[in-house]
Enzyme design. Sequence first.
Site, PDB file in Angstrom:
ATOM      1  N   THR A 183     -41.941  47.614 138.871  1.00 50.30           N
ATOM      2  CA  THR A 183     -40.663  47.405 138.187  1.00 50.30           C
ATOM      3  C   THR A 183     -39.721  46.650 139.121  1.00 50.30           C
ATOM      4  O   THR A 183     -39.808  46.805 140.335  1.00 50.30           O
ATOM      5  CB  THR A 183     -40.062  48.790 137.861  1.00 50.30           C
ATOM      6  OG1 THR A 183     -40.866  49.391 136.865  1.00 50.30           O
ATOM      7  CG2 THR A 183     -38.629  48.705 137.371  1.00 50.30           C
ATOM      8  N   THR A 216     -36.620  52.906 140.303  1.00 51.86           N
ATOM      9  CA  THR A 216     -38.023  52.624 140.014  1.00 51.86           C
ATOM     10  C   THR A 216     -38.844  53.861 140.337  1.00 51.86           C
ATOM     11  O   THR A 216     -38.591  54.526 141.330  1.00 51.86           O
ATOM     12  CB  THR A 216     -38.560  51.420 140.820  1.00 51.86           C
ATOM     13  OG1 THR A 216     -39.973  51.340 140.582  1.00 51.86           O
ATOM     14  CG2 THR A 216     -38.304  51.540 142.306  1.00 51.86           C
TER      15      THR A 216
HETATM   16  N1  ASP Z   1     -39.780  53.502 135.990  1.00 44.65           N
HETATM   17  C1  ASP Z   1     -40.713  52.705 135.288  1.00 44.65           C
HETATM   18  C2  ASP Z   1     -41.167  53.462 134.056  1.00 44.65           C
HETATM   19  O1  ASP Z   1     -41.398  54.645 134.125  1.00 44.65           O
HETATM   20  C3  ASP Z   1     -41.925  52.356 136.081  1.00 44.65           C
HETATM   21  C4  ASP Z   1     -41.670  51.944 137.500  1.00 44.65           C
HETATM   22  O2  ASP Z   1     -40.558  51.946 137.971  1.00 44.65           O
HETATM   23  O3  ASP Z   1     -42.622  51.567 138.176  1.00 44.65           O
HETATM   24  O4  ASP Z   1     -41.327  52.854 133.040  1.00 44.65           O
END
Ligand code: ASP
Length: 367
Positions: free
Chosen positions: A232, A283
């Site tokens: 992300t 993230t």
């Molecule tokens: N937070 C994001 C989600 O759960 C994924 C990530 O940050 O890698 O969709």
Amino acid sequence: MRNVQVLMLLIVFLTLFNCKNGDKSNAKTSIPTLSEENIDEMHAEKAENNFGIVIHGGAGTILRKNMTDSLELAYQQKLEEAIRVGHEILKNGGTALDAVTKTINIMEDSPLFNAGKGAVFTHEKRNELDASVMDGETLSAGAVSSVTRIKNPINLALTVMTQSQHVMLSGTGAEEFAALKGFELVDPSYFYTENRMQSLLRTQEREKQTDGDGTTSFFAKDPYMKDSKFGTVGCAALDKNGNLAAGTSTGGMTNKRWNRIGDAPIIGAGTYANNATCAVSSTGWGEYFIRAMVAHDISAMMEYKGVSLEEAAREVIQEKVPALGGDGGIVAIDKDGNVTMEFNTAGMYRAHMNAEGELIVGIYAKE
Ligand code: ASP
């Protein structure tokens, strides 16, 4: 001879004395005294020229041993390229919002990150993208979720914020709105990358072996699966006018189904900005970040408890989120330009640049 020396010294002394007296009338203006007024002025001047920017490209099990030199370099270069775009905007007096969205665009366009091109695949082999943005000055916000045809979802989130009466739009409705606002709708195949397809296939294979059907706490049970969701991207910035902004963009979690939505498009979880406190982009494992309201909690701790950004971020990321069972990280900047990049995973792609142009780029927990 001695007398001559004494005489010369006397002349020098008298000349200096005269100069000092002659300057007396100007003394106030030429030699600034450190009155409270002056100190306030100096602070205001510093605040006026103060700005900063911080980004992440996802947190997770990012280990040096799994990296090649060229991949590591590619990440470092892309992070640097992205942050320099935002930094230039801020340096030239641009807004934090503009810096945040343009910086995120660079990462969305890179297949290295799980956002825009390079987004992970859903169970049905689609790419469903989420993004959000928030303006710390007005507390206005925009978000989109589960869009499949928007090249740069952060731009659509911004347009939701500035050109609609809503905060969050989703799916085909969000795309209809996008078309109305002149966005190009790309073919979903634009998002395809072989690398992400292979990780979907591996994840699905693993799911079969463990009898997972997506309805159990499969992710919690299998540490391998926890890594199905990093990359992300996000950004937080402070501009020269003292305005804060934050934004986040993602493809979510590999193998997600039933139109699962994570924290990235949720204001207060994935993104939050408030000029009174800080701007935050998250993230990590979205389900936990939603429950912990990570981005807003950091701001609220600063506002209600009066703690520093660093303390608030540490408590939320190192204590509150792990206590629930989640992992991940945040990048944030406060109203005075202090920055934090806090995470509880093995790594987080990250970079920071301050007003002086000093750049920090990092990947692993222990650099
Ligand atoms: N937070 C994001 C989600 O759960 C994924 C990530 O940050 O890698 O969709």
